[in-house]
Design a protein around this motif. Sequence first.
Motif, PDB file in Angstrom:
ATOM      1  N   ASN A 187      26.829  58.220   6.468  1.00 28.72           N
ATOM      2  CA  ASN A 187      27.917  57.601   6.864  1.00 28.72           C
ATOM      3  C   ASN A 187      29.243  58.060   6.517  1.00 28.72           C
ATOM      4  OD1 ASN A 187      26.176  55.258   7.923  1.00 28.72           O
ATOM      5  ND2 ASN A 187      25.981  54.451   6.186  1.00 28.72           N
ATOM      6  N   LEU A 188      29.614  59.449   6.893  1.00 27.65           N
ATOM      7  CA  LEU A 188      30.692  59.863   6.592  1.00 27.65           C
ATOM      8  C   LEU A 188      31.593  60.410   7.718  1.00 27.65           C
ATOM      9  CD1 LEU A 188      28.976  62.284   4.097  1.00 27.65           C
ATOM     10  CD2 LEU A 188      30.343  60.171   3.697  1.00 27.65           C
ATOM     11  N   SER A 225      38.139  58.597  -1.400  1.00 29.08           N
ATOM     12  CA  SER A 225      37.647  59.762  -2.112  1.00 29.08           C
ATOM     13  C   SER A 225      37.142  60.849  -1.287  1.00 29.08           C
ATOM     14  CB  SER A 225      36.627  59.174  -3.280  1.00 29.08           C
ATOM     15  OG  SER A 225      35.536  58.694  -2.506  1.00 29.08           O
ATOM     16  N   VAL A 226      37.521  62.016  -1.622  1.00 29.51           N
ATOM     17  CA  VAL A 226      37.006  62.900  -0.794  1.00 29.51           C
ATOM     18  C   VAL A 226      35.712  63.536  -1.163  1.00 29.51           C
ATOM     19  CG1 VAL A 226      37.655  65.232   0.101  1.00 29.51           C
ATOM     20  CG2 VAL A 226      39.301  63.515  -0.267  1.00 29.51           C
ATOM     21  N   VAL A 230      36.756  54.536   5.701  1.00 28.75           N
ATOM     22  CA  VAL A 230      37.970  54.736   5.223  1.00 28.75           C
ATOM     23  C   VAL A 230      38.688  55.466   6.492  1.00 28.75           C
ATOM     24  CG1 VAL A 230      38.028  54.241   2.725  1.00 28.75           C
ATOM     25  CG2 VAL A 230      37.685  56.685   3.803  1.00 28.75           C
ATOM     26  N   GLU A 231      38.009  55.935   7.612  1.00 30.17           N
ATOM     27  CA  GLU A 231      38.475  56.759   8.558  1.00 30.17           C
ATOM     28  C   GLU A 231      39.837  56.396   9.124  1.00 30.17           C
ATOM     29  OE1 GLU A 231      35.478  58.265  11.777  1.00 30.17           O
ATOM     30  OE2 GLU A 231      37.329  57.484  13.217  1.00 30.17           O
ATOM     31  N   ILE A 257      39.080  64.355  14.399  1.00 29.38           N
ATOM     32  CA  ILE A 257      37.883  63.726  13.545  1.00 29.38           C
ATOM     33  C   ILE A 257      36.720  63.688  14.076  1.00 29.38           C
ATOM     34  CG2 ILE A 257      37.490  61.450  12.481  1.00 29.38           C
ATOM     35  CD1 ILE A 257      40.429  60.769  13.017  1.00 29.38           C
ATOM     36  N   HIS A 258      35.625  63.973  13.347  1.00 35.00           N
ATOM     37  CA  HIS A 258      34.337  63.866  13.785  1.00 35.00           C
ATOM     38  C   HIS A 258      33.814  62.785  12.903  1.00 35.00           C
ATOM     39  CE1 HIS A 258      30.598  66.479  15.251  1.00 35.00           C
ATOM     40  NE2 HIS A 258      30.370  65.125  15.044  1.00 35.00           N
ATOM     41  N   SER A 259      33.539  61.637  13.714  1.00 36.21           N
ATOM     42  CA  SER A 259      32.814  60.457  13.087  1.00 36.21           C
ATOM     43  C   SER A 259      31.199  60.820  13.011  1.00 36.21           C
ATOM     44  CB  SER A 259      33.056  59.411  13.856  1.00 36.21           C
ATOM     45  OG  SER A 259      34.242  59.096  14.070  1.00 36.21           O
TER      46      SER A 259
END
Length: 486
Positions: free
Chosen positions: A331-332, A362-363, A383-384, A409-411
């Motif tokens: 889930n990132l 947070s990264v 948080v995307e 962005i790669h979801s």
Amino acid sequence: MADPDAQSNKNTCKTLLLKFGGTSVGSPEAMRQAAAIIQEERPKWERIIAVVSAMNGVTNTLIACAQAALDSKNAEYQEHIAQLRQRHFEAIHALVPQELQEGLCAVIDQQLGTLKAFCDSIQVMGEVTPRGMDTISSLGERMNAKIFSACLQQIGLRSQAVDAAGLIVTDDNFQNAHPLLEQTCRQVSAKLLPLLEQGVIPVVTGFIGATEDGITTTLGRGGSDYSASLLADCLDATEVWNCTDVDGVMTADPNIVPDARVIPELTYDEMSEMAYFGAKVLHPKTIQPIVTKNIPLRVMNTFNPSHPGTRISSQSSALRGKLTSVSGIKNLSIFTIEGRGMLGVPGVAARTFGAVAEVGASVLMISQSSSEQSICFVVPAEVEEKVQAALLRNLGGEIERGDINGIQIHSDVVIITVIGSGMRQTPGVSARVFNALGSRMINVIAIAQGSSEYSISLVVDSQDAKLAIQQLHQEVIINGNKPTQN
Ligand code: ADP
Ligand code: ASP
Ligand code: MG
């Protein structure tokens, strides 16, 4: 002047801290097993402390109650509360001497009364604060510590339930509070030492703490492991045993890799890396408090206590030169910021991460191309959108000028990490990792290696994650660790 005897007494008392997770104290049968471990160990140690989680699933149910209240589903949260009542009452009736049953059931009803009052007010207000959520989600540990302590008394052990809100002092970062060590150790000395000196086994609620003003906080999901090691640090414990529902820390998540094996020994660094990169068996902060005093941690199975489990300490002899495990975080989302105009322009990285920090995200991983033409980083998927908006605000000028080509962005990606102190100064580890994935045509989106050389992390699409973990486990951990035949 400090009393030298008191000091040496504190340091030399043989002290065992046992932590029991949700499954280990999730039913009367499980509680009996957990209690039997304590009974067996009682004569061998001068001091024993137990830290307990809520019964398995209870914290989720408490959170579901708050959600139902938010959604105005009154009947739903009432139903959850009735089920919680029934489950805890059943445990009390099965485990506790008759004369204590009524009093304990009243305690459960009081806690569930608090839950109902909170849910009613959430429904009326249509909102719930993180502070309110912590009070709600702390109730499972509060109920269970009372029941487990009574269960110990039933088998003839002296025990007392202790609420960690009076021990673990934290800041007010609700739902993921940061413990204040000095204050915590002071509370622990004042409240636990007198019990321990009388031979009483304190049963402390895991997961929870309180601010200096006494407002309940929690240490983050799965935080009971962290509670245990914080108390171990304050008490100078000789050992911590983390009693769970698997035989030890395994080479991979057994739910993904059915033939994962128990790792007999791990270093603190390896375990921290594993927990940080998603091995759910321990909370990511568990190792931090026990490193300085070199307190060994054993991860073992409540239901198979004769198995030695995994020993985590500063040294590991068994697996020197080998890779120990593979783990994953789901889930990132991965962001890539690219542009020829970034070359040598100071401050782009600072502003990028400033923007991420602005929204409190947070990264989890960063990687930058050495030509300085791209930076990529991974954040939790939830948080995307916020991160994207903050980046557009902070880097708008560069994008307009064309110094940055854009933000990609790669979801729905996963970080997979291969861990092992054996990779230090050992050439060829990355090649093995990439060969293993390449042979199954798995595309790697980004790569990072910790400078400490305990781990290599790679980002893959979530569709490839399961296969990638299985493949790395087989090729890098199992086959790669076989002795070479000459
Ligand atoms: P507890 O309630 O005892 O704290 P958890 O459910 O939090 O237990 O953690 C134990 C679970 O972690 C195991 O049942 C297993 O499914 C999962 N797990 C994930 N990765 C690993 C791993 N590398 N080694 C062992 N267990 C793992
Ligand atoms: N009961 C809490 C949770 O489910 C803490 C824990 O189990 O460690 O997150
Ligand atoms: Mg856990």
